[in-house]
Design a protein around this motif. Structure first.
Motif, PDB file in Angstrom:
ATOM      1  N   GLU A 138       0.819  -1.212   0.000  1.00 25.74           N
ATOM      2  CA  GLU A 138       0.000   0.000   0.000  1.00 25.74           C
ATOM      3  C   GLU A 138       0.853   1.263   0.000  1.00 25.74           C
ATOM      4  OE1 GLU A 138      -4.182   0.154   1.929  1.00 25.74           O
ATOM      5  OE2 GLU A 138      -2.865  -0.741   3.441  1.00 25.74           O
ATOM      6  N   ILE A 139       0.292   2.339  -0.549  1.00 24.68           N
ATOM      7  CA  ILE A 139       0.812   3.691  -0.367  1.00 24.68           C
ATOM      8  C   ILE A 139      -0.198   4.402   0.526  1.00 24.68           C
ATOM      9  CG2 ILE A 139       1.442   5.875  -1.447  1.00 24.68           C
ATOM     10  CD1 ILE A 139       2.025   4.349  -4.018  1.00 24.68           C
ATOM     11  N   VAL A 140       0.249   4.837   1.692  1.00 27.52           N
ATOM     12  CA  VAL A 140      -0.649   5.424   2.694  1.00 27.52           C
ATOM     13  C   VAL A 140      -0.193   6.834   3.013  1.00 27.52           C
ATOM     14  CG1 VAL A 140      -1.547   5.224   5.038  1.00 27.52           C
ATOM     15  CG2 VAL A 140      -1.166   3.167   3.682  1.00 27.52           C
ATOM     16  N   LEU A 141      -1.122   7.770   2.905  1.00 28.89           N
ATOM     17  CA  LEU A 141      -0.873   9.158   3.282  1.00 28.89           C
ATOM     18  C   LEU A 141      -1.404   9.405   4.680  1.00 28.89           C
ATOM     19  CD1 LEU A 141      -0.290  12.210   2.816  1.00 28.89           C
ATOM     20  CD2 LEU A 141      -2.569  12.356   1.778  1.00 28.89           C
ATOM     21  N   LEU A 142      -0.545   9.877   5.586  1.00 28.85           N
ATOM     22  CA  LEU A 142      -0.966  10.337   6.897  1.00 28.85           C
ATOM     23  C   LEU A 142      -1.287  11.816   6.787  1.00 28.85           C
ATOM     24  CD1 LEU A 142       1.699   8.622   9.199  1.00 28.85           C
ATOM     25  CD2 LEU A 142      -0.550   7.752   8.512  1.00 28.85           C
ATOM     26  N   LYS A 143      -2.551  12.144   6.957  1.00 28.12           N
ATOM     27  CA  LYS A 143      -3.018  13.509   6.766  1.00 28.12           C
ATOM     28  C   LYS A 143      -3.447  14.089   8.107  1.00 28.12           C
ATOM     29  CE  LYS A 143      -6.815  15.986   4.448  1.00 28.12           C
ATOM     30  NZ  LYS A 143      -8.020  15.787   3.607  1.00 28.12           N
ATOM     31  N   GLY A 144      -3.076  15.354   8.361  1.00 33.37           N
ATOM     32  CA  GLY A 144      -3.492  15.994   9.595  1.00 33.37           C
ATOM     33  C   GLY A 144      -2.718  17.261   9.844  1.00 33.37           C
ATOM     34  N   PRO A 145      -3.179  18.084  10.785  1.00 37.85           N
ATOM     35  CA  PRO A 145      -2.506  19.351  11.089  1.00 37.85           C
ATOM     36  C   PRO A 145      -1.170  19.126  11.779  1.00 37.85           C
ATOM     37  CG  PRO A 145      -4.244  18.936  12.683  1.00 37.85           C
ATOM     38  CD  PRO A 145      -4.376  17.868  11.620  1.00 37.85           C
ATOM     39  N   ASN A 146      -0.360  20.162  11.841  1.00 35.00           N
ATOM     40  CA  ASN A 146       0.889  20.099  12.590  1.00 35.00           C
ATOM     41  C   ASN A 146       0.598  19.728  14.036  1.00 35.00           C
ATOM     42  OD1 ASN A 146       2.359  20.925  10.351  1.00 35.00           O
ATOM     43  ND2 ASN A 146       2.231  23.095  10.901  1.00 35.00           N
ATOM     44  N   GLY A 147       1.429  18.866  14.598  1.00 35.83           N
ATOM     45  CA  GLY A 147       1.242  18.455  15.978  1.00 35.83           C
ATOM     46  C   GLY A 147       0.234  17.347  16.164  1.00 35.83           C
ATOM     47  N   ALA A 148      -0.253  16.761  15.061  1.00 36.30           N
ATOM     48  CA  ALA A 148      -1.284  15.728  15.168  1.00 36.30           C
ATOM     49  C   ALA A 148      -0.726  14.373  15.590  1.00 36.30           C
ATOM     50  CB  ALA A 148      -2.014  15.582  13.833  1.00 36.30           C
ATOM     51  N   GLY A 149       0.586  14.177  15.423  1.00 40.57           N
ATOM     52  CA  GLY A 149       1.199  12.900  15.771  1.00 40.57           C
ATOM     53  C   GLY A 149       1.719  12.113  14.585  1.00 40.57           C
TER      54      GLY A 149
END
Length: 234
Positions: free
Chosen positions: A31-42
């Protein structure tokens, strides 16, 4: 099929702060997985946990079948992390750095030459000490040092940062090729429009937990969730 990454209620503390506050996640090989989220999300902590560089405080986790509580050293042999630090030795040349990582992975001189060629690090540049490189050249050398290892799990934190357009395209080609060959790629980036072309599965991380997991989610950089994250910052 065994998961490339399997986390259950995973918690990682940075000091007393829960950078990951109970992550449940399964990632399938290839898989190609994108971790998406704001700065500081982990997101960065999640990548480092999968690389065996962070301690699993509570919960359970396995990477490539290895238990993150007791086999982190084994994990490190099979994964590669492209982070904010270069992972390079300043007193060695570009070629010497790539050759060092090649030997650690059991790769040969031909693999070193190929990695240097792919990242346009041949000729005089290959013989230049890392301490004398520009930021963009260092980034390319870091990517070459990852590529030559042919890891089973690629962990990429803002992989396009500091690169010119040609090298950004090269990174995308390398990611596609790695996934096609059976490797798993997990990346974190704010350049959502560019990453959309890779058609990744999108995992949203907010407040140290997974809040969404959608392979068909829109990657528009102007989506409400991204705008909210930009306002909050870190």
């Amino acid at each position: 099929m065994e998961s490339a990454v399997r986390l259950r209620a995973a918690v990682t503390l940075l000091g007393r702060f829960p950078a990951l506050a109970g992550v449940d996640l399964d990632i399938t090989p290839g898989e190609i997985v994108l971790l998406k989220g704001p700065n500081g999300a982990g997101k960065t902590t999640l990548l480092r946990l999968c690389a065996g560089l962070c301690t699993l405080s509570t919960g359970q986790g396995w990477v490539l079948g290895h238990d993150l509580s007791s086999e982190r050293r084994m994990v490190r042999r099979r994964v590669a992390l492209l982070g904010h630090r270069t992972g390079l030795y300043d007193d060695l040349t570009v070629a010497e750095n790539v050759a060092f990582w090649a030997r650690a992975a059991g790769a040969g001189p031909q693999d070193v030459d190929e990695a240097l060629e792919r990242l346009s690090l041949t000729g005089r540049l290959a013989d230049t000490r890392v301490a004398r490189l520009s930021a963009g050249q260092r980034r390319r050398a870091s990517i070459a040092s990852l590529v030559v290892r042919r890891p089973e799990l690629w962990l990429l934190d803002e992989p396009h940062a500091g690169l010119d357009q040609q090298t950004r395209d090269t990174v995308d080609t390398l990611v596609r090729g790695a996934a096609a060959a059976g490797a798993t790629v997990v990346l974190a980036t704010h350049e959502l429009e560019r990453i959309a072309a890779l058609e990744p599965r999108v995992v949203s991380v907010v407040g140290g937990v997974v809040r969404g997991d959608n392979p068909t989610e829109s990657h528009s950089p102007n989506s409400p969730s991204d705008a909210e994250g930009d306002r909050r910052g870190s």
